[in-house]
Scaffold this active site. Sequence first.
Site, PDB file in Angstrom:
ATOM      1  N   THR A  52       0.940  -1.367  -0.108  1.00 46.17           N
ATOM      2  CA  THR A  52       0.061  -0.173  -0.111  1.00 46.17           C
ATOM      3  C   THR A  52       0.803   1.198   0.106  1.00 46.17           C
ATOM      4  O   THR A  52       0.607   1.987  -0.761  1.00 46.17           O
ATOM      5  CB  THR A  52      -0.948  -0.022   1.212  1.00 46.17           C
ATOM      6  OG1 THR A  52      -1.675  -1.202   1.236  1.00 46.17           O
ATOM      7  CG2 THR A  52      -1.958   1.211   1.217  1.00 46.17           C
ATOM      8  N   THR A  53       1.628   1.217   1.106  1.00 49.72           N
ATOM      9  CA  THR A  53       2.835   2.594   0.873  1.00 49.72           C
ATOM     10  C   THR A  53       3.678   2.591  -0.476  1.00 49.72           C
ATOM     11  O   THR A  53       3.890   3.948  -0.822  1.00 49.72           O
ATOM     12  CB  THR A  53       3.767   2.366   2.070  1.00 49.72           C
ATOM     13  OG1 THR A  53       3.141   2.215   3.172  1.00 49.72           O
ATOM     14  CG2 THR A  53       4.456   3.579   2.401  1.00 49.72           C
ATOM     15  N   TYR A 115     -12.678  -4.015  -2.645  1.00 51.18           N
ATOM     16  CA  TYR A 115     -13.797  -3.468  -3.236  1.00 51.18           C
ATOM     17  C   TYR A 115     -14.661  -4.506  -3.669  1.00 51.18           C
ATOM     18  O   TYR A 115     -16.046  -4.586  -3.592  1.00 51.18           O
ATOM     19  CB  TYR A 115     -13.403  -3.051  -4.525  1.00 51.18           C
ATOM     20  CG  TYR A 115     -14.448  -2.400  -5.487  1.00 51.18           C
ATOM     21  CD1 TYR A 115     -14.924  -0.933  -5.276  1.00 51.18           C
ATOM     22  CD2 TYR A 115     -15.213  -2.957  -6.595  1.00 51.18           C
ATOM     23  CE1 TYR A 115     -16.224  -0.507  -5.807  1.00 51.18           C
ATOM     24  CE2 TYR A 115     -16.219  -2.470  -7.222  1.00 51.18           C
ATOM     25  CZ  TYR A 115     -16.728  -1.150  -6.883  1.00 51.18           C
ATOM     26  OH  TYR A 115     -17.891  -0.572  -7.527  1.00 51.18           O
ATOM     27  N   TYR A 141      -2.269 -10.223   4.032  1.00 49.05           N
ATOM     28  CA  TYR A 141      -2.099  -8.823   4.515  1.00 49.05           C
ATOM     29  C   TYR A 141      -3.761  -8.435   4.804  1.00 49.05           C
ATOM     30  O   TYR A 141      -4.708  -8.160   3.832  1.00 49.05           O
ATOM     31  CB  TYR A 141      -1.767  -8.164   3.457  1.00 49.05           C
ATOM     32  CG  TYR A 141      -1.632  -6.394   3.493  1.00 49.05           C
ATOM     33  CD1 TYR A 141      -1.752  -5.935   4.817  1.00 49.05           C
ATOM     34  CD2 TYR A 141      -1.419  -5.743   2.624  1.00 49.05           C
ATOM     35  CE1 TYR A 141      -1.682  -4.686   5.064  1.00 49.05           C
ATOM     36  CE2 TYR A 141      -1.077  -4.386   2.746  1.00 49.05           C
ATOM     37  CZ  TYR A 141      -1.244  -3.806   4.099  1.00 49.05           C
ATOM     38  OH  TYR A 141      -1.382  -2.455   4.292  1.00 49.05           O
ATOM     39  N   ARG A 146      -8.613  -0.399   4.606  1.00 49.81           N
ATOM     40  CA  ARG A 146      -8.439  -0.164   3.188  1.00 49.81           C
ATOM     41  C   ARG A 146      -9.224  -1.227   2.140  1.00 49.81           C
ATOM     42  O   ARG A 146      -9.904  -0.520   1.101  1.00 49.81           O
ATOM     43  CB  ARG A 146      -7.415   0.056   2.686  1.00 49.81           C
ATOM     44  CG  ARG A 146      -6.331   1.050   3.272  1.00 49.81           C
ATOM     45  CD  ARG A 146      -4.910   1.478   2.407  1.00 49.81           C
ATOM     46  NE  ARG A 146      -4.195   2.255   2.828  1.00 49.81           N
ATOM     47  CZ  ARG A 146      -3.932   3.450   2.246  1.00 49.81           C
ATOM     48  NH1 ARG A 146      -4.641   3.676   1.195  1.00 49.81           N
ATOM     49  NH2 ARG A 146      -3.255   4.493   2.838  1.00 49.81           N
ATOM     50  N   LYS A 169       0.543 -10.117   7.745  1.00 44.91           N
ATOM     51  CA  LYS A 169       0.600  -8.612   8.291  1.00 44.91           C
ATOM     52  C   LYS A 169      -0.825  -8.153   8.677  1.00 44.91           C
ATOM     53  O   LYS A 169      -1.569  -8.007   7.889  1.00 44.91           O
ATOM     54  CB  LYS A 169       0.999  -7.708   6.974  1.00 44.91           C
ATOM     55  CG  LYS A 169       1.124  -6.446   7.417  1.00 44.91           C
ATOM     56  CD  LYS A 169       1.353  -5.523   6.048  1.00 44.91           C
ATOM     57  CE  LYS A 169       1.606  -4.061   6.580  1.00 44.91           C
ATOM     58  NZ  LYS A 169       1.956  -2.881   5.219  1.00 44.91           N
ATOM     59  N   ILE A 211       5.709  -4.679   9.856  1.00 49.52           N
ATOM     60  CA  ILE A 211       5.944  -4.189   8.568  1.00 49.52           C
ATOM     61  C   ILE A 211       5.373  -2.828   8.559  1.00 49.52           C
ATOM     62  O   ILE A 211       4.350  -2.302   8.440  1.00 49.52           O
ATOM     63  CB  ILE A 211       5.000  -4.900   7.215  1.00 49.52           C
ATOM     64  CG1 ILE A 211       5.681  -6.359   7.307  1.00 49.52           C
ATOM     65  CG2 ILE A 211       5.508  -4.174   5.934  1.00 49.52           C
ATOM     66  CD1 ILE A 211       4.964  -7.291   6.228  1.00 49.52           C
TER      67      ILE A 211
END
Length: 300
Positions: A52-53, A115, A141, A146, A169, A211
Amino acid sequence: MSVSGTQMQKFHGSMVALLTPFKDGKLDEAAFQKLCAWQIEQGTDGLIPVGTTGESPTLSHDEHKRVIELCLEVAKGKVPVIAGAGSNSTTEAIDFMRHAEKAGADAALVVTPYYNKPSQEGMYLHYKALHDCADLPIFIYNIPGRSVVDMTPETMGRLAELPRIIGVKDATADLVRPLRQTITCGADFIQLSGEDATALAYLVQGGHGCISVTANIAPGLLAQMHDAWIAGDVKTAMAINERLYPVHEAMFCETSPAPVKYAASLLGLGAFDCRLPIAPLSAAGRAKVEAALKQAGLLS
């Protein structure tokens, strides 16, 4: 679930969710590799590109794969590389998995499908398909903030029975999760925090590392914090955690990764451009980031 002792030792400690520098709208390959090399020098225990980052949602598939290759060129086995391989399309995620394996990544980080809002069974089938398509170890993850969906510890426990689903994560910031997931997934399931502000507390609850977003700009301190915890030096770990808390908070004063990219630019680590729809950091956000870095002694 069959995580080896070697895997437990390999995937632990302070790991970084790498940002992706851009220059004139394109990947800044030199800046990215400089960041990777600096992370290794500073003691970071693992590199995670295109999460994501790393703005994975706005990278083309070719860019996504190139970033992983660039990271591996620098890592050269010095630290493990966990390649982002997630998508809300199982077919696309399979392509990313196969590329990551071919490129030489040590494991894949696969986000819960966003989504689509799959059921728990849909998530199980998604990860099983990825597990079966390649021989690469997989970290789930789980980031409901999100992706909108939240994988339950029970579903995670079913997945942990597959030999190459080796960890998570966990970005829920729920400090009960590592305890529940130890029960459902087993003590050998590798649990990595995905939330800087609660990372130390996550270790206390049975986690194995983090992380981190903040590790992009304070890798040495976070490596020291994890090393102190492992050595039983709780006082030092707590002192570093308290010192960096304002930074952790500032890194999410606006939509990530805009704040951490701005912070990185102040430290000479590349431009702070993000790709739309991530907006540039506002003047108020820039002030918050600068103040936090100065308070933590990262910026004079």
